[in-house]
Design a protein around this motif. Structure first.
Motif, PDB file in Angstrom:
ATOM      1  N   PHE A   3      -6.288   5.087   3.008  1.00  0.00           N
ATOM      2  CA  PHE A   3      -5.008   4.386   2.942  1.00  0.00           C
ATOM      3  C   PHE A   3      -5.175   2.951   3.435  1.00  0.00           C
ATOM      4  O   PHE A   3      -5.034   1.987   2.678  1.00  0.00           O
ATOM      5  CB  PHE A   3      -3.943   5.127   3.777  1.00  0.00           C
ATOM      6  CG  PHE A   3      -2.599   4.458   3.762  1.00  0.00           C
ATOM      7  CD1 PHE A   3      -1.754   4.568   2.666  1.00  0.00           C
ATOM      8  CD2 PHE A   3      -2.165   3.696   4.857  1.00  0.00           C
ATOM      9  CE1 PHE A   3      -0.505   3.947   2.644  1.00  0.00           C
ATOM     10  CE2 PHE A   3      -0.924   3.069   4.842  1.00  0.00           C
ATOM     11  CZ  PHE A   3      -0.096   3.197   3.734  1.00  0.00           C
TER      12      PHE A   3
ATOM     13  N   ARG B 176       0.839  -1.208   0.000  1.00  0.00           N
ATOM     14  CA  ARG B 176       0.000   0.000   0.000  1.00  0.00           C
ATOM     15  C   ARG B 176       0.875   1.260   0.000  1.00  0.00           C
ATOM     16  O   ARG B 176       0.573   2.254  -0.670  1.00  0.00           O
ATOM     17  CB  ARG B 176      -0.908  -0.016   1.241  1.00  0.00           C
ATOM     18  CG  ARG B 176      -1.918   1.107   1.276  1.00  0.00           C
ATOM     19  CD  ARG B 176      -3.002   0.915   0.232  1.00  0.00           C
ATOM     20  NE  ARG B 176      -3.833   2.098   0.093  1.00  0.00           N
ATOM     21  CZ  ARG B 176      -3.754   2.975  -0.906  1.00  0.00           C
ATOM     22  NH1 ARG B 176      -2.878   2.805  -1.874  1.00  0.00           N
ATOM     23  NH2 ARG B 176      -4.544   4.028  -0.947  1.00  0.00           N
TER      24      ARG B 176
ATOM     25  N   ASP C 286      -1.605  11.478  -2.742  1.00  0.00           N
ATOM     26  CA  ASP C 286      -2.390  10.811  -1.696  1.00  0.00           C
ATOM     27  C   ASP C 286      -1.789  11.088  -0.322  1.00  0.00           C
ATOM     28  O   ASP C 286      -2.498  11.399   0.643  1.00  0.00           O
ATOM     29  CB  ASP C 286      -2.378   9.289  -1.920  1.00  0.00           C
ATOM     30  CG  ASP C 286      -2.955   8.895  -3.273  1.00  0.00           C
ATOM     31  OD1 ASP C 286      -3.913   9.556  -3.704  1.00  0.00           O
ATOM     32  OD2 ASP C 286      -2.439   7.929  -3.882  1.00  0.00           O
TER      33      ASP C 286
ATOM     34  N   ALA D 178       0.636   4.069  -2.992  1.00  0.00           N
ATOM     35  CA  ALA D 178       0.085   5.427  -2.781  1.00  0.00           C
ATOM     36  C   ALA D 178       1.016   6.468  -3.396  1.00  0.00           C
ATOM     37  O   ALA D 178       2.228   6.313  -3.393  1.00  0.00           O
ATOM     38  CB  ALA D 178      -0.092   5.684  -1.287  1.00  0.00           C
TER      39      ALA D 178
END
Ligand SMILES: Cc1ncc(C[n+]2csc(CCOP(=O)(O)OP(=O)(O)O)c2C)c(N)n1
Ligand SMILES: [Mg+2]
Length: 889
Positions: free
Chosen positions: A338, A314, A322, A318
């Motif tokens: 998130f 993740r 973000d 991102a």
């Protein structure tokens, strides 16, 4: 074992086997063995012509694993208290300046993002100069200056009144808006606020320090150059333009800290990508040791739980756009956007409140992580280090601007925001107090202040500080340059060659010879300096590992660890930065150097003008030699090469002293004078001198002309007598002075005009002197007016005054207010082009014929001649009256 939940994985069992095998190599044989195996495997793949699937970036996490972090020894809480006070005072000084006058400006958000980065440096790493150690050199991000002042205030170096003088510099020297050694000569060392100049300067600073060490002139010991830069700033070509030099030269005395707050002035630096990853690849490719400090300690526990590698995934996914949202929109938003993307991640943070999620800190705000990175950087050998620290712009400002696109420009907080800021950083001020935004400094004997002083005492004292007093050098006298004053009899020599000869004499001087640093950007042969390759050697940190192809020649290309010449490649910005570091070595290394940087004059001020400006701020001392100068003197090279304006540009730097000499003796007088001014009298100025590649006989020094050469004007030939009927004053500089001399012959032979000839070595200096006299006269109306030098020179002369140079008309035109009579100027306005010198001079209307016609025309205006004489001259000298104006072509 970390397991990627990857749909691209065709055979997860096989993958697992490979991963396990590598894990066991790591465990049993260590990292180096694992690296070796990976390299061998990559050789197998690339042999097939396939590209490797991975770039030179690593996953989006800290480079240093928790197990290898050096432990910060100090008192974390005490340091946080101190840092909080610095934060408050930095914010207060900007805000108070703007409460006083809303136009003064200043920046709050940048320092709030980098406070920890600086604090850890000040507490543990940045060494001040002491008797035994010259100290570290630190390039601060220019607009983080309020934070640096705020620390100095806590240290007792500034009073509240001084903080209140931030950005009010005209009366009694308030604190300068940005780091400017010119304005705060005991404090700031490096001008950095012009984005990109800090990184470039720092690289060459480190390079010159190695050079000094290698030549045994100064002991670099373990001194470090720290350069703090913004992530937006890294887009400037100057920021990254020289990083490969640093990698190639293995500058392990250099540490870049890039404050990756993901924002610049208008918005995100890489909303659609990740600046840290991009920079990692670029710097690693350039041979740097890269340390990413992305996540703070609060994330460590989550990483522990990340069995499936989903958190990492993740993080890798991102984008910076973000990440900016996670800080600007808060914990709830972050949980949803998130962590919420994968249910496993969402459950990982189930136990955390939104506030706790928001407080999951970034590496650049975690002193432990920053300490670990710095500790690794200062120990690293053989490579420069870049620390990519992830931070939050406007950290702590909350709704007033934290991670907002507009945060860069925030200068005032409302009372509510001030109170939240106070609460966030536990500043001991009451609600009422806060309204006036007072500074806060605890008593000198408070634990914080004692701690602060102790930390700096352990590192040699306060910083920033700048050395501004140095023992002068003993420079040669003019008599030591006598061979260059004697003329060349009937040998034809250019001023460039004359310069090279003067330089050779200086290099042999017993007092300053070893301090001379010749610098060239791949043009030594153009200037006839290749003899220095063999004689002095070209500096290379590794010497010469190959046999040069011309090794059997007398003047072979010799690289040497102890080489004196710096050959910086085709890189005028870099070569100038090397000159800058050498020209300020008197302050930064306690070792004055006398650098001579020789370059194509067109690629000097025009190309790297901002650095030339910074050189003035830095009080650089040294010589710049604009070679092959003059729009018509560099005949063959054309539009992009022919310089007709470098002197105009040089005139814009207040402490740059510039000359356009014609003769070798003028050059010798100017260089000797410059040496004396800069290195004996320690005047804060530098010299720009143009030299040409046109060969002619060099006459001997006319006795008594030294003073005029320096002032910018002297009578070279007095041809008029009291009996002369027609008199004109002709001035010229550079090679065009020779056209002036030829024009005088025409005027005498064909028109019975007696022309006095003036060599104008510097219209720039003449103007400066004239302006200062004019100003004095205006301010002292009751006193006997002073007379400018130009007016004084011309006082007892007759006739109109004509000046011709190889530069734009505006160059010679500068002295118009001080010429007591009619004044006409000729110059080379317009784009250059290739041709012979003769044709170019005719094209630009600066040849002997045009000078003669101009003189006659001026005399007609004064009724000294019939108008018919000009027509006769136009005919005789074959001037095409319908020729288009070269300024427009
Ligand atoms: C050569 C130059 N161009 C533009 C500016 C104006 N300027 C000052 S700060 C800034 C943004 C800086 O962003 P970044 O480098 O990311 O620093 P941050 O404030 O985010 O730490 C700009 C454009 C400047 N100072 N110098
Ligand atoms: Mg930034």
């Amino acid at each position: 074992m970390e397991r990627e939940n990857d749909t691209d994985d065709l055979d997860s069992e096989e993958t697992e086997e490979w991963v396990l095998a590598l894990g066991s190599v790591l465990e049993n044989d260590g990292v180096e063995r694992a690296q070796y195996l990976l390299q061998r495997l990559s050789h197998v793949v690339t042999k097939t012509g396939a590209q490797l699937p991975y770039a030179i970036t690593t996953p989006y996490r800290n480079t240093i694993p928790v197990s290898q972090e050096a432990r910060m020894p100090g008192d974390l809480f005490m340091e946080r208290n101190i840092r909080s006070l610095i934060r408050w005072n930095a914010m207060a000084m900007v805000m108070r300046a703007n409460l006083k006058d809303g136009t003064l400006g200043g920046h709050i958000s940048t320092f709030q993002s980098s406070a920890t980065l600086y604090d850890v440096g000040f507490n543990y790493f940045f060494r001040a100069p002491t008797d035994g150690h010259e100290g570290d050199l630190i390039y601060y991000q220019g607009h983080s200056a309020p934070g640096i002042y705020a620390r100095s205030y806590l240290e007792g170096r500034f009073s509240e009144e001084e903080l209140d003088s931030f950005r009010q510099e005209t009366e009694g020297g308030g604190l300068s808006s940005y780091p400017h050694p010119w304005l705060m000569p005991d404090y700031w060392q490096f001008p950095t606020v012009s984005m990109g100049l800090g990184p470039l300067q720092a690289i060459y600073q480190a390079h010159i320090m190695k050079y000094l060490g290698s030549r045994g002139l100064s002991d670099p010991s373990d001194r470090k150059v720290w350069c703090f830069a913004g992530d937006g700033e890294m887009d400037e070509p100057e920021s990254q333009g020289a990083i490969s030099l640093a990698g190639r030269e293995g500058l392990d005395n250099l540490i870049f800290v890039i404050n990756c707050n993901l924002q610049r002035l208008d918005g995100p630096v890489r909303g659609n990508g990740k600046i840290i990853q991009e920079l990692e690849g670029v710097f690693r490719g350039a041979g740097w040791n890269v340390i990413k400090v992305i996540w703070g300690r609060q994330w460590d526990a989550l990483f522990e739980k990340d069995r499936l590698g989903l958190l990492q995934r993740r993080m890798d996914e991102a984008l910076d756009g973000d990440y900016q949202n996670y800080k600007s929109r808060g914990g709830e938003y972050t949980r949803e956007h998130f962590f919420g993307k994968y249910p496993e991640l969402a459950s990982m943070v189930e136990d955390l409140t939104d506030e706790q999620i928001f407080r999951l800190n970034r590496g650049g705000h975690d002193p432990y992580k920053v300490y670990a990175a710095y500790a690794a950087a200062v120990k690293h050998e053989g490579q420069p280090t870049v620390i990519l620290a992830k931070t939050v712009k406007g950290y702590g400002l909350g709704l007033a601007g934290e991670a907002q696109n507009y945060t860069h420009s925030v200068k005032k907080l409302d009372v509510g925001a001030l109170r939240s800021f106070r609460d966030r950083f536990d500043i001991p001020l009451s609600d009422g107090d806060v309204e006036t935004v007072p500074y806060y400094r605890p008593p000198a004997d408070s634990p914080e202040m004692v701690y602060l002083r102790e930390r700096r005492a352990a590192l040699g004292g306060p910083l920033p500080q700048r050395r501004n007093d140095l023992a002068p050098l003993r420079v040669p006298g003019l008599e030591d340059l006598s061979t260059h004053l004697a003329g060349t009899a009937d040998r034809e020599v250019s001023t460039t060659m004359s310069f090279v000869r003067i330089l050779s004499t200086l290099i042999k001087d017993p007092n300053i010879g070893e301090r001379i640093v010749p610098i060239v950007p791949d043009e030594a042969r153009t200037f006839g300096m290749e003899g220095m390759f063999r004689q002095l050697g070209i500096y290379s940190s590794v010497g010469q590992l190959y046999q040069p192809t011309d090794s059997d020649q007398l003047m072979f290309y010799r690289e040497d660890e102890k080489g004196q010449v710096m050959e910086e490649g085709i890189n005028e910005g870099g070569a100038f930065a090397a000159w800058l570091a050498a020209a300020t070595s008197w302050s930064h290394n306690d070792c004055p150097l006398v650098p001579f940087y020789v370059f194509y004059s067109m690629f000097g001020f025009q190309r790297i003008g901002d650095l030339c400006w910074a050189a003035g701020d830095l009080q650089a001392r040294g010589f710049l030699l604009g070679g092959t100068s003059g729009r018509t003197t560099l005949n063959g090279e054309g539009l992009q090469h022919q310089d007709g304006h470098s002197h105009v540009l040089a005139s814009t730097v207040p402490n740059c002293v510039s000359y356009d000499p014609t003769y070798a003796y003028e050059l010798a007088v100017i260089i000797q004078h410059g040496l004396r001014e800069m290195f004996e009298l320690m005047k804060p100025c530098y010299y720009y001198i143009t030299v040409m590649n046109e060969n002619y006989v060099q006459p001997p020094l006319p006795p008594g002309s030294e003073e005029g050469i320096i002032k910018g004007l002297y009578l070279l030939a007095s041809n008029s007598t009291p009996k002369s009927k027609r008199v004109v004053q002709l001035m010229g500089s550079g090679t065009i002075l020779r056209e002036v001399l030829a024009a005088a012959d025409i005027l005498k032979a064909e028109f019975d005009v007696d022309a006095d000839i003036w060599s104008a070595t510097s219209f720039n200096e003449l103007r400066r002197e004239g302006l200062s006299v004019e100003r004095w006269n205006m301010l002292h109306p009751a006193e006997t007016p002073r007379v400018s030098y130009v007016e004084d020179c011309l006082a007892d002369t007759r006739g109109p005054v004509i000046a011709a140079t190889d530069y734009m008309k505006t160059y010679a035109d500068q002295i118009r207010p001080f010429v007591p009579r009619q004044y006409r100027v000729l110059g080379t306005d317009g784009f250059g082009r290739s041709d012979t010198r003769g044709k170019l001079r005719r094209f630009f209307e600066v040849d002997r014929n045009y000078i003669a016609v101009t003189a006659l025309s001026a005399m007609v205006d004064e009724n000294l001649l019939d108008a018919g004489e000009v027509e006769r001259a136009i005919d005789l000298l074959k001037i095409d009256v319908d020729k288009p104006d070269p300024a427009t072509l």
